[in-house]
Design a protein around this motif. Structure first.
Motif, PDB file in Angstrom:
ATOM      1  N   PRO A 253       0.999  -1.402   0.356  1.00 33.80           N
ATOM      2  CA  PRO A 253       0.024   0.265  -0.243  1.00 33.80           C
ATOM      3  C   PRO A 253       1.191   1.428  -0.169  1.00 33.80           C
ATOM      4  N   PRO A 254       0.079   2.700  -0.861  1.00 34.63           N
ATOM      5  CA  PRO A 254       1.298   3.903  -0.387  1.00 34.63           C
ATOM      6  C   PRO A 254       1.306   3.840   1.434  1.00 34.63           C
ATOM      7  N   GLN A 255       3.150   4.385   1.388  1.00 36.03           N
ATOM      8  CA  GLN A 255       2.797   4.605   2.600  1.00 36.03           C
ATOM      9  C   GLN A 255       3.818   6.421   1.943  1.00 36.03           C
ATOM     10  N   GLY A 256       4.733   6.495   3.771  1.00 34.46           N
ATOM     11  CA  GLY A 256       5.336   7.580   3.487  1.00 34.46           C
ATOM     12  C   GLY A 256       6.836   6.781   4.798  1.00 34.46           C
ATOM     13  N   LYS A 257       7.450   7.320   5.636  1.00 36.12           N
ATOM     14  CA  LYS A 257       8.500   6.976   5.756  1.00 36.12           C
ATOM     15  C   LYS A 257       8.408   5.437   6.103  1.00 36.12           C
ATOM     16  N   PHE A 258       7.180   5.518   7.092  1.00 36.23           N
ATOM     17  CA  PHE A 258       7.591   3.413   7.155  1.00 36.23           C
ATOM     18  C   PHE A 258       5.719   3.001   6.804  1.00 36.23           C
ATOM     19  N   ASN A 259       5.676   1.762   6.260  1.00 36.01           N
ATOM     20  CA  ASN A 259       4.890   1.406   6.428  1.00 36.01           C
ATOM     21  C   ASN A 259       3.276   1.539   7.356  1.00 36.01           C
ATOM     22  N   ASP A 260       2.276   1.536   6.911  1.00 31.59           N
ATOM     23  CA  ASP A 260       1.414   1.178   7.877  1.00 31.59           C
ATOM     24  C   ASP A 260       1.215  -0.394   8.981  1.00 31.59           C
ATOM     25  N   ALA A 261       1.854  -1.137   9.146  1.00 33.69           N
ATOM     26  CA  ALA A 261       2.518  -2.341   9.727  1.00 33.69           C
ATOM     27  C   ALA A 261       3.389  -1.707  10.719  1.00 33.69           C
TER      28      ALA A 261
ATOM     29  N   VAL B  48       6.305   5.369  -3.447  1.00 29.35           N
ATOM     30  CA  VAL B  48       6.779   5.071  -2.219  1.00 29.35           C
ATOM     31  C   VAL B  48       7.275   5.956  -2.007  1.00 29.35           C
ATOM     32  N   ARG B  49       8.618   6.500  -2.215  1.00 26.97           N
ATOM     33  CA  ARG B  49       9.181   7.806  -2.294  1.00 26.97           C
ATOM     34  C   ARG B  49       8.508   9.096  -2.429  1.00 26.97           C
ATOM     35  N   GLU B  50       7.790   8.788  -3.443  1.00 26.80           N
ATOM     36  CA  GLU B  50       7.095  10.132  -3.883  1.00 26.80           C
ATOM     37  C   GLU B  50       6.106  10.360  -4.049  1.00 26.80           C
ATOM     38  N   LEU B  51       5.549   9.936  -2.510  1.00 22.14           N
ATOM     39  CA  LEU B  51       3.854   9.685  -2.017  1.00 22.14           C
ATOM     40  C   LEU B  51       2.891   9.712  -2.920  1.00 22.14           C
ATOM     41  N   GLN B  52       2.731   8.810  -4.210  1.00 22.04           N
ATOM     42  CA  GLN B  52       1.483   8.636  -5.243  1.00 22.04           C
ATOM     43  C   GLN B  52       0.875   7.595  -3.703  1.00 22.04           C
ATOM     44  N   SER B  53      -0.558   8.415  -4.151  1.00 19.87           N
ATOM     45  CA  SER B  53      -1.802   7.416  -3.280  1.00 19.87           C
ATOM     46  C   SER B  53      -1.981   6.430  -4.430  1.00 19.87           C
ATOM     47  N   ASP B  54      -2.687   5.430  -3.705  1.00 16.89           N
ATOM     48  CA  ASP B  54      -3.183   4.601  -4.897  1.00 16.89           C
ATOM     49  C   ASP B  54      -4.324   4.453  -5.226  1.00 16.89           C
ATOM     50  N   GLY B  55      -3.833   4.879  -7.244  1.00 20.39           N
ATOM     51  CA  GLY B  55      -5.115   5.396  -7.407  1.00 20.39           C
ATOM     52  C   GLY B  55      -5.597   6.844  -7.132  1.00 20.39           C
ATOM     53  N   ASP B  56      -7.289   7.133  -7.172  1.00 21.76           N
ATOM     54  CA  ASP B  56      -7.029   8.423  -6.825  1.00 21.76           C
ATOM     55  C   ASP B  56      -7.750   9.079  -5.386  1.00 21.76           C
ATOM     56  N   ASP B  57      -7.800   8.037  -4.796  1.00 24.90           N
ATOM     57  CA  ASP B  57      -8.122   8.041  -3.175  1.00 24.90           C
ATOM     58  C   ASP B  57      -6.874   8.601  -2.334  1.00 24.90           C
ATOM     59  N   THR B  58      -6.327   9.826  -2.726  1.00 18.48           N
ATOM     60  CA  THR B  58      -5.011  10.476  -2.393  1.00 18.48           C
ATOM     61  C   THR B  58      -5.512   9.606   0.109  1.00 18.48           C
ATOM     62  N   ARG B  59      -6.437   9.992   0.859  1.00 17.01           N
ATOM     63  CA  ARG B  59      -6.759   9.650   1.542  1.00 17.01           C
ATOM     64  C   ARG B  59      -6.001   7.888   1.906  1.00 17.01           C
ATOM     65  N   GLU B  60      -5.938   7.025   0.993  1.00 17.97           N
ATOM     66  CA  GLU B  60      -5.506   6.106   1.437  1.00 17.97           C
ATOM     67  C   GLU B  60      -3.411   5.870   1.784  1.00 17.97           C
ATOM     68  N   ASN B  61      -3.064   7.297   1.430  1.00 19.97           N
ATOM     69  CA  ASN B  61      -1.857   7.372   1.579  1.00 19.97           C
ATOM     70  C   ASN B  61      -1.644   8.271   3.120  1.00 19.97           C
ATOM     71  N   THR B  62      -1.209   7.550   3.729  1.00 17.62           N
ATOM     72  CA  THR B  62      -1.187   7.726   5.705  1.00 17.62           C
ATOM     73  C   THR B  62      -0.166   9.135   5.808  1.00 17.62           C
TER      74      THR B  62
ATOM     75  N   ARG C 103      -0.394  11.544   3.445  1.00 17.27           N
ATOM     76  CA  ARG C 103      -0.453  12.717   3.185  1.00 17.27           C
ATOM     77  C   ARG C 103      -1.657  13.068   4.355  1.00 17.27           C
ATOM     78  N   ILE C 104      -2.199  11.579   5.264  1.00 14.93           N
ATOM     79  CA  ILE C 104      -3.234  11.776   6.174  1.00 14.93           C
ATOM     80  C   ILE C 104      -2.531  13.408   7.086  1.00 14.93           C
ATOM     81  N   LEU C 105      -1.674  12.572   7.368  1.00 14.11           N
ATOM     82  CA  LEU C 105      -0.496  13.184   9.293  1.00 14.11           C
ATOM     83  C   LEU C 105       0.284  14.320   8.721  1.00 14.11           C
TER      84      LEU C 105
END
Lengths: 231, 296
Positions: free
Chosen positions: A127-135, B13-27, B29-31
């Motif tokens: 899944p998309p992630q920042g520095k760390f994944n959700d796990a 991952v590094r470029e913080l792209q979301s999975d499809g159109d749902d940007t809320r999926e990207n942790t 971005r949320i924080l």
């Protein structure tokens, strides 16, 4: 091919992380020396004890028996350093904004399952992630809470009269000691999973926890877009 | 082929792209998690820069690790012991600073009383002779010599009963019913001398009393030291009864200390002598490397 150096782990996080390792080790080691004197816990399934903490050979191999006084001295020395290091870590996370990389968010638990499925090679995509994944978010937040729990339960069994309200809150002296023990087991479980995951993640990931930097791909991305990412 | 795929994934991952159109999926971005990325470099530059940083930090980190490991490993035993001993004393200072005699240990209903447990007969190897027993008390205000008291003298003082938890330093605990005289009631009658020679006021000015109490078995085989503040705690008893009957020999007949303020090692059995002192008294288990204070 363009590369970029990403500043991944701040200096303070790296020092606090690595200092915590020997401190936690000494807390667990001295804890074992203490636990031996009243080794009453086991893993029970219904009325059957599957595993007793610990078998005699375990104590003999590590040379644990009859070292209670030494264990107490070490425990009550390293407790200050362990608690101080943990406190500084939490304060640093809070003020630096690094907590954003670690705290779970809505959906983290759902995506953590996908991460786990990916780790055992059932699912291909992370899944998309920042520095760390959700796990990782869940694990690293949990381990902080475990540290807090160890300090609180430890305080309850260290000063059961002066902190009687706390000891009572935890269900009494016996329960507080039981929780303190199981939190330690959880730390050991965390440690082994952590080491295996780091080994799988590879050298670049490990090196980033030492140097702070990791090389990332930046193929065809103009600097302007990278700046946008930074914001 | 597989490696290429993973690299693409890493880049996403590094470029913080979301999975499809749902940007809320990207942790991230949320924080609003921010990343710090350096300028683009070619492969060679990146490698050189990374090597430079690696060399420096691994050297510093390695030196710190080696210093810590061998520093602790090669630290002389007596220096280590002294450090740990001083830490116990520091902990005692902290403990005494926060100590409040008004904080009480919980008391339990009588159905919670545990089975008896005997753990330690040091100083009680000889059979107890009730007829020959007396309690010697030294350091009493207004007395030049030891007072010699009988059990009846103690029974004449107010009787207090409590059901409290006895904590052993080994890590177990049992719930016991005790009855006897509060040490503070005993000290009100047979008062310790004061540090400045003034008239003792045990309830009002306990800080003026001699700061320590030494207690030992008649054969001097077991001996403990207490700080006066802890021994004057309302739940510290000179106990002569346990679980509703007179003390059994193995539990310290005819008189022992019972207190939830300290571990069992401090709750001396078969007391033969009590002395109020200026100097910190010797303590059996402290001499084997345990904490002298052992305050709970």
């Amino acid at each position: 091919m363009n590369k970029r150096l990403e500043r991944k782990h701040p200096l303070a996080i790296r020092w606090l992380h690595w200092i915590n390792f020997p401190l936690l080790l000494m807390m667990i080691w001295s804890g074992l020396l203490i636990y031996w004197a009243n080794a009453v816990y086991g893993l029970w399934i219904f009325n059957y004890e599957v595993f007793h903490f610990f078998p005699q050979w375990f104590y003999d191999v590590l040379g644990i028996p009859y070292r209670l006084a030494e264990g107490l001295r070490l425990h009550f020395f390293f407790m200050w350093l362990f608690a101080a290091n943990g406190l500084i870590y939490v304060v640093y996370l809070a003020v630096s904004g690094e907590w954003r990389a670690i705290l779970p968010v809505p959906g983290s638990f759902r995506r953590a399952v996908r991460v786990a499925l990916h780790d055992v090679k059932i699912v291909k995509k992370l899944p998309p992630q920042g520095k760390f994944n959700d796990a990782q978010r869940i694990a690293y937040t949990a381990v902080i809470l475990m540290g807090v729990g160890s300090v609180i339960t430890g305080l309850a069994i260290y000063k059961p009269l002066q902190m009687a309200w706390l000891t009572s809150l935890l269900g009494g002296y016996g329960w507080a000691r039981w929780m303190h023990f199981w939190l330690t087991i959880l730390f050991v479980v965390f440690f082994f999973i952590h080491v295996v995951q780091v080994a799988i993640a590879g050298w670049a990931n490990f090196r980033s926890m030492v140097t702070g930097y990791e090389t990332v791909e930046a193929e065809g991305k103009p600097p302007a877009e990278a700046a946008e990412v930074k914001a | 082929m597989k490696e290429k795929e993973e690299k693409v994934l890493l880049e996403k991952v590094r470029e913080l792209q979301s999975d499809g159109d749902d940007t809320r999926e990207n942790t991230a971005r949320i924080l609003n998690e921010k990343r710090v990325i350096g300028p683009p470099l070619d492969e060679k530059q990146a490698k050189a820069e990374m090597s430079k940083r690696s060399r420096r930090t691994f050297l510093i980190g390695g030196a710190a690790a080696i210093t810590a490991f061998f520093g602790w490993r090669w630290m002389p035993d007596d220096a280590k012991m002294s450090l740990l001993r001083r830490t116990l004393e520091f902990n005692e200072t902290v403990g005494r600073f926060f100590y409040k005699p008004s904080r009480l240990a919980p008391e339990f209903p009588s159905e919670r009383i545990s089975p008896r447990r005997v753990n330690g007969m040091i100083g009680m190897e000889q059979e107890h002779d009730q007829a020959a027993w007396s309690l010697n008390v030294g350091g009493v205000y207004g007395a030049d010599e030891d007072l010699i008291l009988s059990l009846d003298d103690l029974r004449a003082l107010p009787r207090t009963a409590m059901i409290t938890e006895l904590m052993c330093i080994e890590g177990w605990s049992i719930i016991v019913q005790w009855a006897g005289v509060r040490f503070s009631d005993f000290a009100a009658k047979y008062s310790p001398k004061t540090i400045d020679g003034s008239r003792p006021d045990v309830a009002g000015r306990p800080d003026k009393l001699l700061p320590y109490v030494s207690l030992s078995t008649p054969d001097n085989g077991y001996f403990v030291g207490w700080d006066t503040a802890s021994i004057l705690h309302p739940q510290t008893l000179l106990a002569y009864e346990m679980n509703g009957e007179p003390l059994l020999p193995e539990h310290g007949a005819p008189l022992r200390l019972a207190s939830p303020t300290k571990y069992g090692i401090k709750q001396i059995k078969r007391i033969g002598r009590i002395e109020f002192t200026t100097e910190r008294p010797r303590d059996y288990w402290a001499e084997s490397g345990y904490d002298w204070y052992s305050g709970l």
